[in-house]
Design a protein around this motif. Sequence first.
Motif, PDB file in Angstrom:
ATOM      1  N   ILE A 194       0.874  -1.179   0.000  1.00 30.41           N
ATOM      2  CA  ILE A 194       0.000   0.000   0.000  1.00 30.41           C
ATOM      3  C   ILE A 194       0.906   1.222   0.000  1.00 30.41           C
ATOM      4  O   ILE A 194       1.656   1.451   0.944  1.00 30.41           O
ATOM      5  CB  ILE A 194      -0.924   0.018   1.234  1.00 30.41           C
ATOM      6  CG1 ILE A 194      -1.682  -1.299   1.355  1.00 30.41           C
ATOM      7  CG2 ILE A 194      -1.889   1.207   1.159  1.00 30.41           C
ATOM      8  CD1 ILE A 194      -2.333  -1.508   2.707  1.00 30.41           C
ATOM      9  N   ASP A 195       0.849   1.982  -1.067  1.00 25.32           N
ATOM     10  CA  ASP A 195       1.652   3.199  -1.210  1.00 25.32           C
ATOM     11  C   ASP A 195       0.672   4.358  -1.352  1.00 25.32           C
ATOM     12  O   ASP A 195       0.190   4.647  -2.452  1.00 25.32           O
ATOM     13  CB  ASP A 195       2.563   3.075  -2.437  1.00 25.32           C
ATOM     14  CG  ASP A 195       3.544   4.245  -2.570  1.00 25.32           C
ATOM     15  OD1 ASP A 195       3.373   5.244  -1.848  1.00 25.32           O
ATOM     16  OD2 ASP A 195       4.476   4.148  -3.384  1.00 25.32           O
ATOM     17  N   ALA A 196       0.344   4.972  -0.215  1.00 24.31           N
ATOM     18  CA  ALA A 196      -0.681   6.012  -0.221  1.00 24.31           C
ATOM     19  C   ALA A 196      -0.336   7.057   0.833  1.00 24.31           C
ATOM     20  O   ALA A 196      -0.083   6.702   1.994  1.00 24.31           O
ATOM     21  CB  ALA A 196      -2.054   5.398   0.071  1.00 24.31           C
ATOM     22  N   PRO A 197      -0.310   8.350   0.457  1.00 25.90           N
ATOM     23  CA  PRO A 197       0.113   9.401   1.393  1.00 25.90           C
ATOM     24  C   PRO A 197      -0.881   9.601   2.533  1.00 25.90           C
ATOM     25  O   PRO A 197      -2.091   9.449   2.368  1.00 25.90           O
ATOM     26  CB  PRO A 197       0.185  10.646   0.499  1.00 25.90           C
ATOM     27  CG  PRO A 197      -0.760  10.359  -0.619  1.00 25.90           C
ATOM     28  CD  PRO A 197      -0.694   8.882  -0.860  1.00 25.90           C
ATOM     29  N   MET A 249      -4.880   0.005   6.294  1.00 24.11           N
ATOM     30  CA  MET A 249      -5.774  -1.148   6.238  1.00 24.11           C
ATOM     31  C   MET A 249      -7.224  -0.705   6.003  1.00 24.11           C
ATOM     32  O   MET A 249      -7.969  -1.341   5.252  1.00 24.11           O
ATOM     33  CB  MET A 249      -5.661  -1.966   7.529  1.00 24.11           C
ATOM     34  CG  MET A 249      -4.344  -2.708   7.660  1.00 24.11           C
ATOM     35  SD  MET A 249      -4.090  -3.871   6.293  1.00 24.11           S
ATOM     36  CE  MET A 249      -2.446  -3.412   5.774  1.00 24.11           C
ATOM     37  N   LEU A 250      -7.617   0.393   6.644  1.00 23.72           N
ATOM     38  CA  LEU A 250      -8.950   0.938   6.376  1.00 23.72           C
ATOM     39  C   LEU A 250      -9.060   1.368   4.916  1.00 23.72           C
ATOM     40  O   LEU A 250     -10.088   1.159   4.265  1.00 23.72           O
ATOM     41  CB  LEU A 250      -9.207   2.129   7.306  1.00 23.72           C
ATOM     42  CG  LEU A 250     -10.519   2.887   7.075  1.00 23.72           C
ATOM     43  CD1 LEU A 250     -11.717   1.995   7.349  1.00 23.72           C
ATOM     44  CD2 LEU A 250     -10.567   4.148   7.944  1.00 23.72           C
ATOM     45  N   PHE A 251      -7.998   1.953   4.385  1.00 22.70           N
ATOM     46  CA  PHE A 251      -7.993   2.464   3.018  1.00 22.70           C
ATOM     47  C   PHE A 251      -8.267   1.365   2.000  1.00 22.70           C
ATOM     48  O   PHE A 251      -8.956   1.594   0.992  1.00 22.70           O
ATOM     49  CB  PHE A 251      -6.647   3.129   2.738  1.00 22.70           C
ATOM     50  CG  PHE A 251      -6.484   3.668   1.344  1.00 22.70           C
ATOM     51  CD1 PHE A 251      -7.255   4.731   0.901  1.00 22.70           C
ATOM     52  CD2 PHE A 251      -5.545   3.120   0.479  1.00 22.70           C
ATOM     53  CE1 PHE A 251      -7.106   5.237  -0.395  1.00 22.70           C
ATOM     54  CE2 PHE A 251      -5.387   3.608  -0.809  1.00 22.70           C
ATOM     55  CZ  PHE A 251      -6.169   4.671  -1.244  1.00 22.70           C
ATOM     56  N   ILE A 252      -7.766   0.153   2.236  1.00 22.36           N
ATOM     57  CA  ILE A 252      -7.993  -0.946   1.291  1.00 22.36           C
ATOM     58  C   ILE A 252      -9.232  -1.764   1.650  1.00 22.36           C
ATOM     59  O   ILE A 252      -9.482  -2.815   1.067  1.00 22.36           O
ATOM     60  CB  ILE A 252      -6.759  -1.866   1.165  1.00 22.36           C
ATOM     61  CG1 ILE A 252      -6.473  -2.600   2.480  1.00 22.36           C
ATOM     62  CG2 ILE A 252      -5.543  -1.084   0.689  1.00 22.36           C
ATOM     63  CD1 ILE A 252      -5.412  -3.703   2.344  1.00 22.36           C
ATOM     64  N   GLY A 253     -10.004  -1.281   2.633  1.00 26.17           N
ATOM     65  CA  GLY A 253     -11.253  -1.946   2.974  1.00 26.17           C
ATOM     66  C   GLY A 253     -11.142  -3.077   3.960  1.00 26.17           C
ATOM     67  O   GLY A 253     -12.094  -3.858   4.117  1.00 26.17           O
ATOM     68  N   HIS A 254     -10.008  -3.161   4.660  1.00 23.09           N
ATOM     69  CA  HIS A 254      -9.796  -4.228   5.636  1.00 23.09           C
ATOM     70  C   HIS A 254      -9.265  -3.639   6.948  1.00 23.09           C
ATOM     71  O   HIS A 254      -8.094  -3.822   7.300  1.00 23.09           O
ATOM     72  CB  HIS A 254      -8.813  -5.266   5.093  1.00 23.09           C
ATOM     73  CG  HIS A 254      -9.307  -5.998   3.885  1.00 23.09           C
ATOM     74  ND1 HIS A 254     -10.191  -7.049   3.958  1.00 23.09           N
ATOM     75  CD2 HIS A 254      -9.058  -5.803   2.554  1.00 23.09           C
ATOM     76  CE1 HIS A 254     -10.452  -7.492   2.740  1.00 23.09           C
ATOM     77  NE2 HIS A 254      -9.778  -6.754   1.871  1.00 23.09           N
ATOM     78  N   TYR A 262     -10.710   3.658  13.620  1.00 22.39           N
ATOM     79  CA  TYR A 262     -10.756   3.450  12.180  1.00 22.39           C
ATOM     80  C   TYR A 262     -11.557   2.181  11.874  1.00 22.39           C
ATOM     81  O   TYR A 262     -11.057   1.071  12.047  1.00 22.39           O
ATOM     82  CB  TYR A 262      -9.352   3.322  11.609  1.00 22.39           C
ATOM     83  CG  TYR A 262      -8.483   4.529  11.866  1.00 22.39           C
ATOM     84  CD1 TYR A 262      -8.580   5.663  11.068  1.00 22.39           C
ATOM     85  CD2 TYR A 262      -7.570   4.544  12.919  1.00 22.39           C
ATOM     86  CE1 TYR A 262      -7.791   6.779  11.302  1.00 22.39           C
ATOM     87  CE2 TYR A 262      -6.767   5.655  13.161  1.00 22.39           C
ATOM     88  CZ  TYR A 262      -6.888   6.769  12.347  1.00 22.39           C
ATOM     89  OH  TYR A 262      -6.104   7.864  12.581  1.00 22.39           O
ATOM     90  N   GLY A 263     -12.778   2.330  11.444  1.00 25.63           N
ATOM     91  CA  GLY A 263     -13.573   1.170  11.049  1.00 25.63           C
ATOM     92  C   GLY A 263     -14.744   0.925  11.961  1.00 25.63           C
ATOM     93  O   GLY A 263     -15.895   0.944  11.554  1.00 25.63           O
TER      94      GLY A 263
END
Length: 313
Positions: A194-197, A249-254, A262-263
Amino acid sequence: MGEALMEDAVRIVLDVAAEEDGERLDRLIAARVAEISRSYAQSLVKAGDVYVNGEPARPARRIHEGDTIEILLPPVPEPDDLTPEYIPVPVIYEDDDVIIFDKPAGLVTHPAPGHEHGTLVNVVKALRPDVPLLMGGKRPGIVHRLDKDTSGLIVVAKNEEARRYLVQQWQQRDVVKRYIALVHGVIRENEGTIDAPISRDPRNRKRMAVVPNGRPAVTHFRVLERFRDATLLNVQIETGRTHQIRVHMLFIGHPIVGDQMYGKRPFRIPIARQFLHASYLKFSLPESGRPIEVETALPADLREVLERLRAEG
């Protein structure tokens, strides 16, 4: 800072990278220097102890790529209100320069408003009263941070030279950091990145979020075990952003099982905190430069969750 203190001041110099362009000064200082909170950074700016490109900084200033930040920290005598507290925290490794603790969930790393007592710093003062207060605050030797409800390995420096050596490794991403996490849902890929700022959530400033103009954050994961409604992961982070694994992990739906920020998804097996454990560290020791690897097993509360998942299928 008065002239009498200038000669003894601790001086920190930070160069602003491209990905930090436009960041608020206080936020950048707090993110880059583990021992300085955002509120403390603000007080340093107001006191005239922070300079940008040689000029005294203004409150709420935005900094830009290529700027040089200079921070002057006064030597602070040990406060009387930092109470030594004997709380059982396992020591995994210790030498003349470092202590590695296996922090239990529920233990705050350092004192803060609302958590003046019962922190890892209070434990350090009780176990090793000779460890000096470093960097002008109530955080003797703290090199990096773990969330209150994340268990696992955390490193404390026993002197200023060791702290600087270790912090440099963390800042240059020379440290291998691995976690064990249980997330909601079944991840089909055996591994992924996961490469996300990440930056402050513009809709809720108490949370972090993936935002287009955030700071770079990279998380790698590998599946260890799958259940019918959850996945056990080995997670390695390249960067160390606040709440990075939880946000990614929240960003990818898990999202992380048990994560109340978060979640907030219900789970069939009760868990009192997020299922996240800092299980492995590899870095170089200050005096010898030799690499050290340390690992710690899952604590009992997380093992119990896995045992129930395996039993229920």
